[in-house]
Design a protein around this motif. Structure first.
Motif, PDB file in Angstrom:
ATOM      1  N   ILE A  91       0.822  -1.211   0.000  1.00  0.00           N
ATOM      2  CA  ILE A  91       0.000   0.000   0.000  1.00  0.00           C
ATOM      3  C   ILE A  91       0.860   1.267   0.000  1.00  0.00           C
ATOM      4  O   ILE A  91       0.341   2.367   0.170  1.00  0.00           O
ATOM      5  CB  ILE A  91      -0.981   0.007   1.180  1.00  0.00           C
ATOM      6  CG1 ILE A  91      -0.244  -0.011   2.521  1.00  0.00           C
ATOM      7  CG2 ILE A  91      -1.936  -1.182   1.078  1.00  0.00           C
ATOM      8  CD1 ILE A  91      -1.165   0.168   3.725  1.00  0.00           C
ATOM      9  N   ASP A  92       2.161   1.117  -0.200  1.00  0.00           N
ATOM     10  CA  ASP A  92       3.083   2.258  -0.339  1.00  0.00           C
ATOM     11  C   ASP A  92       3.045   3.174   0.893  1.00  0.00           C
ATOM     12  O   ASP A  92       2.991   4.391   0.779  1.00  0.00           O
ATOM     13  CB  ASP A  92       2.758   3.055  -1.606  1.00  0.00           C
ATOM     14  CG  ASP A  92       3.917   3.978  -2.013  1.00  0.00           C
ATOM     15  OD1 ASP A  92       5.039   3.797  -1.485  1.00  0.00           O
ATOM     16  OD2 ASP A  92       3.703   4.879  -2.851  1.00  0.00           O
ATOM     17  N   PHE A  93       3.087   2.553   2.061  1.00  0.00           N
ATOM     18  CA  PHE A  93       3.123   3.310   3.313  1.00  0.00           C
ATOM     19  C   PHE A  93       4.518   3.904   3.506  1.00  0.00           C
ATOM     20  O   PHE A  93       5.508   3.194   3.518  1.00  0.00           O
ATOM     21  CB  PHE A  93       2.768   2.383   4.480  1.00  0.00           C
ATOM     22  CG  PHE A  93       2.935   2.986   5.846  1.00  0.00           C
ATOM     23  CD1 PHE A  93       2.348   4.206   6.171  1.00  0.00           C
ATOM     24  CD2 PHE A  93       3.663   2.325   6.817  1.00  0.00           C
ATOM     25  CE1 PHE A  93       2.491   4.752   7.437  1.00  0.00           C
ATOM     26  CE2 PHE A  93       3.808   2.857   8.087  1.00  0.00           C
ATOM     27  CZ  PHE A  93       3.220   4.077   8.398  1.00  0.00           C
ATOM     28  N   GLN A  94       4.581   5.224   3.608  1.00  0.00           N
ATOM     29  CA  GLN A  94       5.851   5.927   3.814  1.00  0.00           C
ATOM     30  C   GLN A  94       5.733   6.804   5.057  1.00  0.00           C
ATOM     31  O   GLN A  94       4.748   7.527   5.208  1.00  0.00           O
ATOM     32  CB  GLN A  94       6.172   6.814   2.611  1.00  0.00           C
ATOM     33  CG  GLN A  94       6.237   6.084   1.275  1.00  0.00           C
ATOM     34  CD  GLN A  94       6.458   7.041   0.113  1.00  0.00           C
ATOM     35  OE1 GLN A  94       7.170   8.033   0.231  1.00  0.00           O
ATOM     36  NE2 GLN A  94       5.837   6.763  -1.019  1.00  0.00           N
ATOM     37  N   LYS A  95       6.731   6.747   5.913  1.00  0.00           N
ATOM     38  CA  LYS A  95       6.715   7.600   7.102  1.00  0.00           C
ATOM     39  C   LYS A  95       8.071   8.300   7.274  1.00  0.00           C
ATOM     40  O   LYS A  95       8.637   8.339   8.361  1.00  0.00           O
ATOM     41  CB  LYS A  95       6.345   6.796   8.338  1.00  0.00           C
ATOM     42  CG  LYS A  95       7.180   5.561   8.609  1.00  0.00           C
ATOM     43  CD  LYS A  95       6.794   4.892   9.920  1.00  0.00           C
ATOM     44  CE  LYS A  95       6.951   5.822  11.103  1.00  0.00           C
ATOM     45  NZ  LYS A  95       6.646   5.167  12.402  1.00  0.00           N
ATOM     46  N   ASN A  96       8.583   8.821   6.154  1.00  0.00           N
ATOM     47  CA  ASN A  96       9.884   9.494   6.176  1.00  0.00           C
ATOM     48  C   ASN A  96       9.771  10.984   6.488  1.00  0.00           C
ATOM     49  O   ASN A  96      10.711  11.746   6.292  1.00  0.00           O
ATOM     50  CB  ASN A  96      10.619   9.292   4.848  1.00  0.00           C
ATOM     51  CG  ASN A  96       9.834   9.829   3.652  1.00  0.00           C
ATOM     52  OD1 ASN A  96       8.617   9.955   3.715  1.00  0.00           O
ATOM     53  ND2 ASN A  96      10.532  10.125   2.580  1.00  0.00           N
ATOM     54  N   GLY A  97       8.617  11.400   6.998  1.00  0.00           N
ATOM     55  CA  GLY A  97       8.455  12.785   7.425  1.00  0.00           C
ATOM     56  C   GLY A  97       7.839  13.661   6.358  1.00  0.00           C
ATOM     57  O   GLY A  97       7.863  13.354   5.168  1.00  0.00           O
ATOM     58  N   THR A 256       6.887  11.172 -13.260  1.00  0.00           N
ATOM     59  CA  THR A 256       8.318  11.470 -13.153  1.00  0.00           C
ATOM     60  C   THR A 256       9.174  10.209 -13.169  1.00  0.00           C
ATOM     61  O   THR A 256      10.375  10.274 -12.929  1.00  0.00           O
ATOM     62  CB  THR A 256       8.590  12.227 -11.834  1.00  0.00           C
ATOM     63  OG1 THR A 256       8.247  11.386 -10.725  1.00  0.00           O
ATOM     64  CG2 THR A 256       7.776  13.500 -11.761  1.00  0.00           C
ATOM     65  N   LYS A 257       8.579   9.059 -13.483  1.00  0.00           N
ATOM     66  CA  LYS A 257       9.319   7.803 -13.343  1.00  0.00           C
ATOM     67  C   LYS A 257      10.424   7.634 -14.375  1.00  0.00           C
ATOM     68  O   LYS A 257      11.296   6.790 -14.208  1.00  0.00           O
ATOM     69  CB  LYS A 257       8.358   6.619 -13.423  1.00  0.00           C
ATOM     70  CG  LYS A 257       7.630   6.484 -14.755  1.00  0.00           C
ATOM     71  CD  LYS A 257       6.627   5.343 -14.689  1.00  0.00           C
ATOM     72  CE  LYS A 257       5.838   5.219 -15.985  1.00  0.00           C
ATOM     73  NZ  LYS A 257       4.836   4.142 -15.908  1.00  0.00           N
ATOM     74  N   PRO A 263      14.559  10.828  -7.641  1.00  0.00           N
ATOM     75  CA  PRO A 263      13.215  11.400  -7.776  1.00  0.00           C
ATOM     76  C   PRO A 263      13.243  12.921  -7.680  1.00  0.00           C
ATOM     77  O   PRO A 263      14.153  13.504  -7.077  1.00  0.00           O
ATOM     78  CB  PRO A 263      12.466  10.783  -6.590  1.00  0.00           C
ATOM     79  CG  PRO A 263      13.253   9.578  -6.203  1.00  0.00           C
ATOM     80  CD  PRO A 263      14.667   9.884  -6.533  1.00  0.00           C
ATOM     81  N   ILE A 264      12.240  13.552  -8.257  1.00  0.00           N
ATOM     82  CA  ILE A 264      12.145  15.012  -8.188  1.00  0.00           C
ATOM     83  C   ILE A 264      12.145  15.476  -6.734  1.00  0.00           C
ATOM     84  O   ILE A 264      12.872  16.388  -6.350  1.00  0.00           O
ATOM     85  CB  ILE A 264      10.877  15.492  -8.910  1.00  0.00           C
ATOM     86  CG1 ILE A 264      10.989  15.228 -10.405  1.00  0.00           C
ATOM     87  CG2 ILE A 264      10.634  16.980  -8.663  1.00  0.00           C
ATOM     88  CD1 ILE A 264      12.062  16.037 -11.093  1.00  0.00           C
ATOM     89  N   LYS A 279       4.921   9.332  -5.121  1.00  0.00           N
ATOM     90  CA  LYS A 279       4.567   7.934  -4.945  1.00  0.00           C
ATOM     91  C   LYS A 279       5.687   7.028  -5.456  1.00  0.00           C
ATOM     92  O   LYS A 279       6.471   7.412  -6.322  1.00  0.00           O
ATOM     93  CB  LYS A 279       3.258   7.611  -5.670  1.00  0.00           C
ATOM     94  CG  LYS A 279       2.076   8.454  -5.223  1.00  0.00           C
ATOM     95  CD  LYS A 279       1.796   8.304  -3.735  1.00  0.00           C
ATOM     96  CE  LYS A 279       0.591   9.108  -3.300  1.00  0.00           C
ATOM     97  NZ  LYS A 279       0.335   9.019  -1.845  1.00  0.00           N
ATOM     98  N   SER A 280       5.730   5.818  -4.939  1.00  0.00           N
ATOM     99  CA  SER A 280       6.809   4.893  -5.290  1.00  0.00           C
ATOM    100  C   SER A 280       6.792   4.488  -6.751  1.00  0.00           C
ATOM    101  O   SER A 280       7.818   4.062  -7.294  1.00  0.00           O
ATOM    102  CB  SER A 280       6.733   3.640  -4.413  1.00  0.00           C
ATOM    103  OG  SER A 280       6.992   3.964  -3.058  1.00  0.00           O
ATOM    104  N   ASP A 281       5.627   4.589  -7.408  1.00  0.00           N
ATOM    105  CA  ASP A 281       5.551   4.211  -8.819  1.00  0.00           C
ATOM    106  C   ASP A 281       5.989   5.332  -9.747  1.00  0.00           C
ATOM    107  O   ASP A 281       5.896   5.206 -10.968  1.00  0.00           O
ATOM    108  CB  ASP A 281       4.139   3.751  -9.176  1.00  0.00           C
ATOM    109  CG  ASP A 281       3.087   4.840  -8.989  1.00  0.00           C
ATOM    110  OD1 ASP A 281       3.452   5.991  -8.657  1.00  0.00           O
ATOM    111  OD2 ASP A 281       1.884   4.543  -9.186  1.00  0.00           O
TER     112      ASP A 281
END
Length: 404
Positions: A91-97, A256-257, A263-264, A279-281
């Motif tokens: 589910i592409d959970f990101q918690k990097n702030g 932007t992939k 990544p941008i 997003k990761s994709d």
């Protein structure tokens, strides 16, 4: 007629989280969702988990909502592990702030208000620290803050995983447009079956096609987003349905992939009038407008162009990239900005039954994704396990606050 212990009306993040949480405790659950209805706010969302950046009024319910938002964030780690472990879906959970930046003095003042109300969750940054986190940001940035541990999720992938989790937990899905939610006595069922009027009566659902009730349940949870409630609850005389106001929001994405280098941007970035969610994709979601009172879902070209201009001002390399897609959704908000949760408490009404089995899970506004797992767990603990602490948390947001 379908007979279920619990029926959830609405299949956005909130509704599915409730359904899955209750079904995991061994209860029979049905989710009713309308075919062709307006797109769920969940599908139009960017998926931010950003409690520090939500501003609530300095009222009792406002302070409770702020605390609720941080508690909701804390639940996301375990929730993600359970959901991804069960379904195998990412589910592409990101918690990097989350990085908040300003290009104007007013923007800097707003960032200061955020740090002041974040109870230590967001901290000021120097310009050098901002540059190290996001080197492609505009040189016009004059201040910034950082909310550690906050982040985002992909809401569409989240919905896919939740639907699968519900099916694995034997949740039954029905496609139907609901015309009315009816009390038992509205169709003569309480007298016919001799129900004790002191007890909670069955709740019946009538479809918009006009035939008689097609389903009944001991408890019905309305997680209906921005849908007006006056008509579908018109048969209930013991409470007044809460007012849910629609706020249209437009967003867009850049693809932007194909960038050959990094990544941008790597963090969720929030600034004056715009946010960026990578997003990761490879998509970069940019949002979002706010148009109160609007229920149409066609994106306004001029509004999305303003978003694109703001995003490119914030991250100049976006000037070289084309817009991939644009869309709109409808956010539901209450009259005081806080969510509406828990049972529809009846007024004193002689001759009417004491309980009625109607519950609200409404008006998450911009935080439906953030709140979803927390709301689901609290409803399951309160309704199924009878948890006093969960019931008390939900009671802070009961609709009765609008009708003292």
């Amino acid at each position: 007629m379908l007979d279920s212990e619990y029926i959830v009306i609405g299949s956005g993040v909130t509704g599915l989280c409730i359904a899955w949480s209750v079904a995991k405790l061994g209860r029979s659950v049905c989710v009713v969702h309308a075919p062709g209805a307006m797109p769920r706010a969940s599908r139009a969302a960017a998926g931010m988990l950003a409690p520090s950046f939500e501003q609530y009024p300095e009222t009792e319910v406002g302070r409770a909502a702020k605390s609720f938002a941080y508690d909701a964030l804390d639940r996301w780690g375990a929730f993600t592990a359970d959901l991804e472990g069960l379904t195998g879906k990412n589910i592409d959970f990101q918690k990097n702030g989350i990085l908040g930046v300003a290009q104007t003095r007013d923007g800097s003042e707003n960032l200061k208000r955020i740090t002041d109300t974040s109870t230590g969750h967001a901290s000021p940054l120097t310009i050098d620290q901002i540059r190290r986190l996001e080197p492609r940001l505009s040189k016009e940035i004059i201040s910034g803050i950082y909310a550690e541990g906050e982040g985002q999720v992909d809401p569409v992938q989240l919905l896919v995983a939740l639907e699968q989790a519900c099916l694995l937990a034997n949740v039954h899905f029905i496609e139907s447009s609901i015309a009315q939610v009816l009390p038992a006595d509205a169709i003569g069922q309480d007298q016919r079956h001799g129900h004790d009027q002191r007890e909670i009566q069955p709740v019946y659902l009538q479809a918009a096609t006009g035939e008689g009730p097609f389903a009944k349940a001991r408890q019905v949870i309305l997680a209906t987003g921005a849908m007006p409630l006056t008509n579908i609850l018109s048969a209930w005389e013991t409470f007044v349905p809460p007012t849910i106001r629609p706020i249209k929001g437009e967003a867009l994405s850049f693809a932007t992939k194909n960038e050959p280098s990094s990544p941008i941007v790597e963090h969720v970035i929030r600034s004056e009038g715009v946010y960026l969610c990578p997003k990761s994709d490879g998509r970069l979601i940019v949002g979002a407008t706010e148009q109160p009172g609007r229920r149409d879902i066609l994106p306004d070209v001029s509004a999305t162009e303003e978003l694109a201009v703001a995003a490119r001002s914030l991250v100049p390399p976006l000037e070289m990239m084309e817009i991939q897609s644009q869309w709109a959704g409808i956010r539901p908000i209450s009259t005081d900005g806080a969510p509406i949760l828990g049972p529809a408490l009846p007024y004193n009404a002689p001759g009417r039954h004491k309980g009625h089995g109607i519950h609200f899970a409404l008006a998450a506004y911009r935080n439906g994704v953030l709140f979803g797992p927390h709301i689901g767990q609290l409803f399951a603990e309160s309704l199924v396990n009878g948890s006093q602490s969960a019931t008390e948390i939900l009671a802070q947001f009961n609709a009765a606050r609008f009708h003292p």
